[in-house]
Design an enzyme around this catalytic site. Structure first.
Site, PDB file in Angstrom:
ATOM      1  CG  MET A 140      -8.599  -4.253   9.395  1.00  0.00           C
ATOM      2  SD  MET A 140      -7.863  -6.303   9.059  1.00  0.00           S
ATOM      3  CE  MET A 140      -7.901  -6.374  10.895  1.00  0.00           C
ATOM      4  CD  GLU A 141      -4.884  -1.358   8.774  1.00  0.00           C
ATOM      5  OE1 GLU A 141      -5.462  -1.059   8.068  1.00  0.00           O
ATOM      6  OE2 GLU A 141      -4.882  -2.636   8.890  1.00  0.00           O
ATOM      7  CB  ILE A 198     -15.345  -7.899   7.072  1.00  0.00           C
ATOM      8  CG1 ILE A 198     -15.378  -6.780   8.777  1.00  0.00           C
ATOM      9  CG2 ILE A 198     -16.567  -8.140   7.049  1.00  0.00           C
ATOM     10  CD1 ILE A 198     -15.783  -7.593   9.879  1.00  0.00           C
ATOM     11  CD  GLU A 213      -2.909  -1.424   2.621  1.00  0.00           C
ATOM     12  OE1 GLU A 213      -4.441  -1.895   2.843  1.00  0.00           O
ATOM     13  OE2 GLU A 213      -2.099  -1.134   3.378  1.00  0.00           O
ATOM     14  N   GLY A 245     -12.712  -4.009   1.994  1.00  0.00           N
ATOM     15  CA  GLY A 245     -14.082  -4.656   1.778  1.00  0.00           C
ATOM     16  C   GLY A 245     -14.779  -3.324   1.145  1.00  0.00           C
ATOM     17  CG  ASP A 264     -12.664  -7.283   0.211  1.00  0.00           C
ATOM     18  OD1 ASP A 264     -13.765  -7.752   1.342  1.00  0.00           O
ATOM     19  OD2 ASP A 264     -11.118  -6.890   0.862  1.00  0.00           O
TER      20      ASP A 264
HETATM   21  N1  ADE Z   1      -9.193  -4.700   4.163  1.00  0.00           N
HETATM   22  C1  ADE Z   1      -8.961  -4.744   2.751  1.00  0.00           C
HETATM   23  N2  ADE Z   1     -10.362  -6.312   2.637  1.00  0.00           N
HETATM   24  C2  ADE Z   1     -10.988  -6.043   3.750  1.00  0.00           C
HETATM   25  C3  ADE Z   1     -12.470  -6.545   4.885  1.00  0.00           C
HETATM   26  N3  ADE Z   1     -12.921  -7.217   4.184  1.00  0.00           N
HETATM   27  N4  ADE Z   1     -11.886  -6.682   5.377  1.00  0.00           N
HETATM   28  C4  ADE Z   1     -11.011  -5.870   6.537  1.00  0.00           C
HETATM   29  N5  ADE Z   1     -10.299  -5.005   5.914  1.00  0.00           N
HETATM   30  C5  ADE Z   1      -9.904  -5.009   4.487  1.00  0.00           C
END
Ligand code: ADE
Length: 242
Positions: free
Chosen positions: A173-174, A153, A12, A78, A197
């Site tokens: 997540m950050e 997730i 990233e 996500g 995703d």
């Molecule tokens: N980063 C990228 N995809 C994610 C997801 N599905 N859940 C948490 N962090 C992510």
């Protein structure tokens, strides 16, 4: 003008670090910070590691050690929004922490005690720069709440819960930890994430296939912000460029 950039993973950040000149790397509190220049903008870029604790440590170290004027958290996410597909961009109007939960003692889910906030507002200025850059590049970009938690997730029920509880458009997540540290320290911030995703059962296959490409889309826009920040940050130039 100093721009701090925080990414969880090397994929990233590597495009950003590659664009920097006059580079110097220092370690502070176990985290590496690379300083250098992109155009006339001083950039401090760090790969913090995955999750809210590393992200918070990194943001606080960056603020204490390097005094950035702005912090951008770049990376992948996500999607929680049916209009956002892989490769599209989510920009934070605000961030939340979807796994912060003291509802057992009567608080609303997501409330961060101490600052008494659920949503931590992001910089509208940085958000509008990102929206403009994405538009010029023909990349779909949605501004909304980005939800963070220490969970990847990949499940429809978890996805629904986060979307419904917080009205969020993307999960990662950050960003919520960077946002909390920046809010407490009064440093303007924004989270930019390219979708990797669907945050549902498809994520197991999508994430490894698309994370790198999506990470680069977000990093590329971050480089452009560094290149344009000085121009736009001057109110006179802002008027001129309208
Ligand atoms: N980063 C990228 N995809 C994610 C997801 N599905 N859940 C948490 N962090 C992510």
């Amino acid at each position: 003008m100093k721009l701090g950039v925080i990414a969880a993973m090397k994929i990233e950040a590597e495009i950003i670090i590659a664009k920097m000149t006059d580079k110097k790397t220092e370690s502070l509190g176990g985290i590496e910070y690379t300083t250098g220049k992109i155009g006339d903008c001083t950039v401090i870029c760090s790969v913090c590691g995955i999750g809210k604790v590393f992200a918070g440590m990194c943001a606080q170290g960056m603020i204490i050690g390097f005094s950035p004027d702005y912090i951008i958290n770049t990376g992948v996410a996500g999607t929680l929004d049916s209009s956002l597909s892989i490769g599209d961009i989510a920009v934070s109007s605000a961030v939340v922490q979807h796994d912060m939960d003291t509802s057992g003692i009567g608080d609303p889910p997501g409330l961060i005690s101490g600052i008494n906030m659920i949503e931590m507002p992001a910089s509208e200025f940085l958000g509008s720069l990102i929206t403009d850059i994405a538009k010029k590049r023909g990349i779909k970009c949605v501004t909304g709440i980005i939800a963070s938690g220490d969970q990847f997730i990949a499940d429809g029920n978890a996805k629904k819960r986060i979307k419904k509880s917080f009205g969020a458009v993307a999960c990662e997540m950050e960003g919520g930890a960077v946002g909390q540290v920046c809010t407490v320290n009064k440093v303007p911030f924004v989270v930019i994430r390219a979708i990797s995703d669907d945050a549902d059962s498809g994520a197991v296959e999508d994430y490894p296939s698309f994370a790198k490409k999506s990470a680069e889309i977000s990093a590329d826009i971050t480089v452009k912000i560094a290149e344009e920040l000085l121009l736009h940050d001057n109110p006179e130039n802002q008027k001129l460029s309208l």
